[in-house]
Design a protein around this motif. Structure first.
Motif, PDB file in Angstrom:
ATOM      1  N   SER A   1      38.384  -8.842  92.776  1.00  0.00           N
ATOM      2  CA  SER A   1      37.646  -8.405  91.589  1.00  0.00           C
ATOM      3  C   SER A   1      36.605  -9.458  91.222  1.00  0.00           C
ATOM      4  CB  SER A   1      38.600  -8.174  90.411  1.00  0.00           C
ATOM      5  OG  SER A   1      39.516  -7.146  90.703  1.00  0.00           O
ATOM      6  N   ARG A   2      35.332  -9.062  91.133  1.00  0.00           N
ATOM      7  CA  ARG A   2      34.255 -10.020  90.936  1.00  0.00           C
ATOM      8  C   ARG A   2      33.606  -9.922  89.559  1.00  0.00           C
ATOM      9  NH1 ARG A   2      32.822 -11.918  96.049  1.00  0.00           N
ATOM     10  NH2 ARG A   2      33.746 -10.736  97.761  1.00  0.00           N
ATOM     11  N   THR A   3      34.127  -9.072  88.688  1.00  0.00           N
ATOM     12  CA  THR A   3      33.428  -8.808  87.426  1.00  0.00           C
ATOM     13  C   THR A   3      34.073  -9.455  86.207  1.00  0.00           C
ATOM     14  OG1 THR A   3      34.672  -6.733  87.179  1.00  0.00           O
ATOM     15  CG2 THR A   3      32.524  -6.620  88.292  1.00  0.00           C
ATOM     16  N   HIS A   4      35.146 -10.221  86.393  1.00  0.00           N
ATOM     17  CA  HIS A   4      35.798 -10.854  85.243  1.00  0.00           C
ATOM     18  C   HIS A   4      36.554 -12.106  85.688  1.00  0.00           C
ATOM     19  CE1 HIS A   4      39.362  -8.891  86.875  1.00  0.00           C
ATOM     20  NE2 HIS A   4      38.769  -7.706  86.709  1.00  0.00           N
ATOM     21  N   ASP A   5      36.977 -12.883  84.692  1.00  0.00           N
ATOM     22  CA  ASP A   5      37.608 -14.173  84.967  1.00  0.00           C
ATOM     23  C   ASP A   5      38.966 -14.044  85.645  1.00  0.00           C
ATOM     24  OD1 ASP A   5      35.479 -15.542  83.984  1.00  0.00           O
ATOM     25  OD2 ASP A   5      36.349 -15.935  82.005  1.00  0.00           O
ATOM     26  N   TYR A   6      39.686 -12.954  85.396  1.00  0.00           N
ATOM     27  CA  TYR A   6      40.984 -12.794  86.054  1.00  0.00           C
ATOM     28  C   TYR A   6      40.807 -12.819  87.577  1.00  0.00           C
ATOM     29  CZ  TYR A   6      43.135 -11.467  81.604  1.00  0.00           C
ATOM     30  OH  TYR A   6      43.615 -11.460  80.324  1.00  0.00           O
ATOM     31  N   GLY A   7      39.833 -12.050  88.063  1.00  0.00           N
ATOM     32  CA  GLY A   7      39.571 -12.022  89.496  1.00  0.00           C
ATOM     33  C   GLY A   7      39.035 -13.342  90.017  1.00  0.00           C
ATOM     34  N   THR A   8      38.169 -13.974  89.207  1.00  0.00           N
ATOM     35  CA  THR A   8      37.587 -15.253  89.628  1.00  0.00           C
ATOM     36  C   THR A   8      38.656 -16.324  89.784  1.00  0.00           C
ATOM     37  OG1 THR A   8      35.503 -14.727  88.524  1.00  0.00           O
ATOM     38  CG2 THR A   8      35.929 -17.047  89.005  1.00  0.00           C
ATOM     39  N   ARG A   9      39.586 -16.366  88.832  1.00  0.00           N
ATOM     40  CA  ARG A   9      40.671 -17.364  88.916  1.00  0.00           C
ATOM     41  C   ARG A   9      41.563 -17.102  90.125  1.00  0.00           C
ATOM     42  NH1 ARG A   9      40.694 -16.771  83.206  1.00  0.00           N
ATOM     43  NH2 ARG A   9      42.490 -15.362  83.270  1.00  0.00           N
ATOM     44  N   ALA A  10      41.852 -15.835  90.384  1.00  0.00           N
ATOM     45  CA  ALA A  10      42.696 -15.495  91.534  1.00  0.00           C
ATOM     46  C   ALA A  10      42.003 -15.877  92.838  1.00  0.00           C
ATOM     47  CB  ALA A  10      43.018 -14.002  91.522  1.00  0.00           C
ATOM     48  N   LYS A  11      40.717 -15.578  92.934  1.00  0.00           N
ATOM     49  CA  LYS A  11      39.963 -15.909  94.149  1.00  0.00           C
ATOM     50  C   LYS A  11      39.926 -17.420  94.377  1.00  0.00           C
ATOM     51  CE  LYS A  11      35.447 -15.372  96.365  1.00  0.00           C
ATOM     52  NZ  LYS A  11      34.064 -14.851  96.222  1.00  0.00           N
ATOM     53  N   LYS A  12      39.686 -18.173  93.321  1.00  0.00           N
ATOM     54  CA  LYS A  12      39.636 -19.629  93.431  1.00  0.00           C
ATOM     55  C   LYS A  12      40.995 -20.184  93.857  1.00  0.00           C
ATOM     56  CE  LYS A  12      38.531 -23.815  90.793  1.00  0.00           C
ATOM     57  NZ  LYS A  12      38.110 -24.349  89.467  1.00  0.00           N
ATOM     58  N   ALA A  13      42.068 -19.625  93.299  1.00  0.00           N
ATOM     59  CA  ALA A  13      43.413 -20.095  93.647  1.00  0.00           C
ATOM     60  C   ALA A  13      43.728 -19.823  95.115  1.00  0.00           C
ATOM     61  CB  ALA A  13      44.448 -19.414  92.751  1.00  0.00           C
ATOM     62  N   VAL A  14      43.356 -18.634  95.595  1.00  0.00           N
ATOM     63  CA  VAL A  14      43.600 -18.286  96.990  1.00  0.00           C
ATOM     64  C   VAL A  14      42.854 -19.235  97.922  1.00  0.00           C
ATOM     65  CG1 VAL A  14      43.147 -16.546  98.768  1.00  0.00           C
ATOM     66  CG2 VAL A  14      44.184 -15.870  96.596  1.00  0.00           C
ATOM     67  N   GLN A  15      41.625 -19.569  97.558  1.00  0.00           N
ATOM     68  CA  GLN A  15      40.854 -20.481  98.401  1.00  0.00           C
ATOM     69  C   GLN A  15      41.470 -21.877  98.418  1.00  0.00           C
ATOM     70  OE1 GLN A  15      38.687 -19.689 100.531  1.00  0.00           O
ATOM     71  NE2 GLN A  15      38.129 -21.763 101.194  1.00  0.00           N
ATOM     72  N   GLU A  16      41.996 -22.306  97.279  1.00  0.00           N
ATOM     73  CA  GLU A  16      42.673 -23.602  97.228  1.00  0.00           C
ATOM     74  C   GLU A  16      43.906 -23.597  98.123  1.00  0.00           C
ATOM     75  OE1 GLU A  16      45.049 -26.372  93.947  1.00  0.00           O
ATOM     76  OE2 GLU A  16      43.590 -24.884  93.260  1.00  0.00           O
ATOM     77  N   ALA A  17      44.666 -22.500  98.067  1.00  0.00           N
ATOM     78  CA  ALA A  17      45.852 -22.376  98.915  1.00  0.00           C
ATOM     79  C   ALA A  17      45.465 -22.349 100.389  1.00  0.00           C
ATOM     80  CB  ALA A  17      46.618 -21.104  98.552  1.00  0.00           C
ATOM     81  N   ARG A  18      44.421 -21.602 100.707  1.00  0.00           N
ATOM     82  CA  ARG A  18      43.979 -21.497 102.097  1.00  0.00           C
ATOM     83  C   ARG A  18      43.568 -22.865 102.640  1.00  0.00           C
ATOM     84  NH1 ARG A  18      42.214 -16.730 104.153  1.00  0.00           N
ATOM     85  NH2 ARG A  18      41.517 -15.983 102.107  1.00  0.00           N
ATOM     86  N   THR A  19      42.827 -23.606 101.831  1.00  0.00           N
ATOM     87  CA  THR A  19      42.364 -24.928 102.249  1.00  0.00           C
ATOM     88  C   THR A  19      43.534 -25.862 102.524  1.00  0.00           C
ATOM     89  OG1 THR A  19      40.307 -24.683 100.991  1.00  0.00           O
ATOM     90  CG2 THR A  19      40.978 -26.933 101.558  1.00  0.00           C
ATOM     91  N   TYR A  20      44.511 -25.866 101.614  1.00  0.00           N
ATOM     92  CA  TYR A  20      45.661 -26.760 101.784  1.00  0.00           C
ATOM     93  C   TYR A  20      46.475 -26.374 103.019  1.00  0.00           C
ATOM     94  CZ  TYR A  20      50.086 -29.118 101.184  1.00  0.00           C
ATOM     95  OH  TYR A  20      51.200 -29.874 101.409  1.00  0.00           O
ATOM     96  N   LEU A  21      46.795 -25.102 103.158  1.00  0.00           N
ATOM     97  CA  LEU A  21      47.648 -24.658 104.258  1.00  0.00           C
ATOM     98  C   LEU A  21      46.981 -24.895 105.612  1.00  0.00           C
ATOM     99  CD1 LEU A  21      48.914 -21.425 102.541  1.00  0.00           C
ATOM    100  CD2 LEU A  21      50.351 -23.363 103.173  1.00  0.00           C
TER     101      LEU A  21
END
Length: 388
Positions: free
Chosen positions: A42-62
């Motif tokens: 979801s690209r139209t609100h902060d809920y989606g933005t936070r989820a996307k950012k968290a997934v990228q952080e997880a992807r980077t670490y793993l």
């Protein structure tokens, strides 16, 4: 419908099947289910933005845990799906290039053996190497089978029944000099022997529930060779997520659970290894009062898995007698309901009587600190006939 919590009074020695979710992991999962519950697409609100950012952080670490780049890791439902994407997704390339030869071992998990059996029905030729009594496939045995038309080698990192470590790092270095791709099912090895998985392995399958994450989450690492990607094609369609190789809404809570579980496991790795060896020695010392054999090379095994066969004793009958003391298994959780001999132990050329009665102990040391194997030994001694 209500679910009552049942207190487990038996010692849990079956972590090779699955682990208990760490409380810290459960807290993270709950947060991303009930508070930051947005869709990462979801690209139209902060809920989606936070989820996307968290997934990228997880992807980077793993990705970093195996020495890969973030864009080289996709999320899956677990190692079984990762294996299927890796093996079946490479088939079209092999057909186009006239490379239909695959090398694997006869001791792989069914999540590798069955996709390869499917490829055999599509005119692929598969060599299933047998390790002998050590349970360890040699690098030389693999390289001797290599041909100009060999598309892929698939070899597990740690055997799920015996705990024997396969020489994947050494093999990766040799295969990197060829055009043959290398896939490693690291369901049992991820987090335990991190340095092996930093070798130049093309594809690595990871399972979360073997390291304290929830069931239903894993990853597939697709390491590039220079600028070249592994030429996989999707086996599922719809949505285009995860580089079009694993479509579907990303399970953000599970991804964050895998991230937290991996972080916790890696940070505590040294203590885990030391304490797992202590449990192993305690168990072996106690079992020395019985007549038993270790299945697999103990000098090339992870510290937390032990497969044994007790002389003149039926493993299924023993499990029934032990059910109020300890949770153990005869082998893979996917096949433990079967009373047939273990395909792993049979491939090690062990006698059928041994292969039919292998018993696997596997543990997380922090969860069995109070485990006293005396009761297990006493039960074995009561059931085991006196030596003639």
């Amino acid at each position: 419908m209500t679910c009552e919590r049942v207190a487990l009074v038996v010692a849990y020695l079956d972590v090779a099947a699955t682990t208990r979710v760490d409380s810290r992991v459960a807290e993270v999962v709950l947060h991303w289910m009930t508070e930051d519950f947005g869709n990462a697409g979801s690209r139209t609100h902060d809920y989606g933005t936070r989820a996307k950012k968290a997934v990228q952080e997880a992807r980077t670490y793993l990705a970093q845990t195996v020495g890969a780049r973030p864009e080289e890791l996709i999320f899956t439902s677990g190692a079984t799906e990762s294996n299927n994407i890796a093996l079946l997704g490479l088939a079209a390339f092999g057909e186009r290039e006239g490379r239909r030869h695959i090398i694997t071992s006869a001791i792989e998990h069914k999540a590798v053996l069955e996709p390869l059996t499917h490829l055999q029905s599509k005119s692929f030729e598969v060599d299933f190497l047998e390790p002998g009594p050590s349970g360890r496939i040699s690098t030389e045995a693999v390289m001797e089978k290599l041909r100009p038309d060999t598309l892929l080698v698939s070899l597990m990192h740690v055997n799920n029944e015996t705990g024997v470590i396969q020489p994947v790092a050494e093999l990766a270095e040799k295969l990197r000099e060829t055009s043959t791709y290398f896939h490693v099912d690291a369901a049992q090895g991820y987090g335990k022997i991190a340095e092996d998985l930093r070798a130049p392995i093309d594809m690595i399958s990871i399972s979360g529930h073997k390291v304290g994450a929830p069931k239903g989450i894993g990853a597939l690492v697709l390491r590039r060779r220079g600028w070249d990607r592994v030429p996989l094609e999707p086996i599922m369609f719809g949505g285009g997520q995860e580089r079009k190789l694993r479509p579907g809404t990303l399970p953000v809570p599970l991804i964050m659970g895998l991230y937290e579980a991996s972080r916790v496991f890696h940070e505590g790795h040294d203590r885990w290894k030391r304490d797992a060896l202590v449990v192993r020695e305690r168990l072996l010392t106690a079992l020395s009062k019985t007549r038993f054999r270790i299945n697999g090379d103990p000098d090339h095994s992870v510290p937390h898995i032990l497969n044994v066969t007790f002389d003149d004793l039926n493993a299924e009958a023993l499990i029934v007698r032990l059910k109020d003391q300890v949770a153990v298994a005869t082998g893979s959780a996917c096949t433990s309901a079967s009373y047939t001999p273990s395909h792993v132990l049979m491939a090690m050329n062990l006698p059928e009587k041994v292969a039919s009665n292998g018993l696997r102990f596997s543990w997380h040391p922090s969860q069995v600190e109070d485990f006293d194997p005396t009761g297990v030994v006493e039960t074995v001694l009561r059931m085991q006939p006196a030596a003639s």
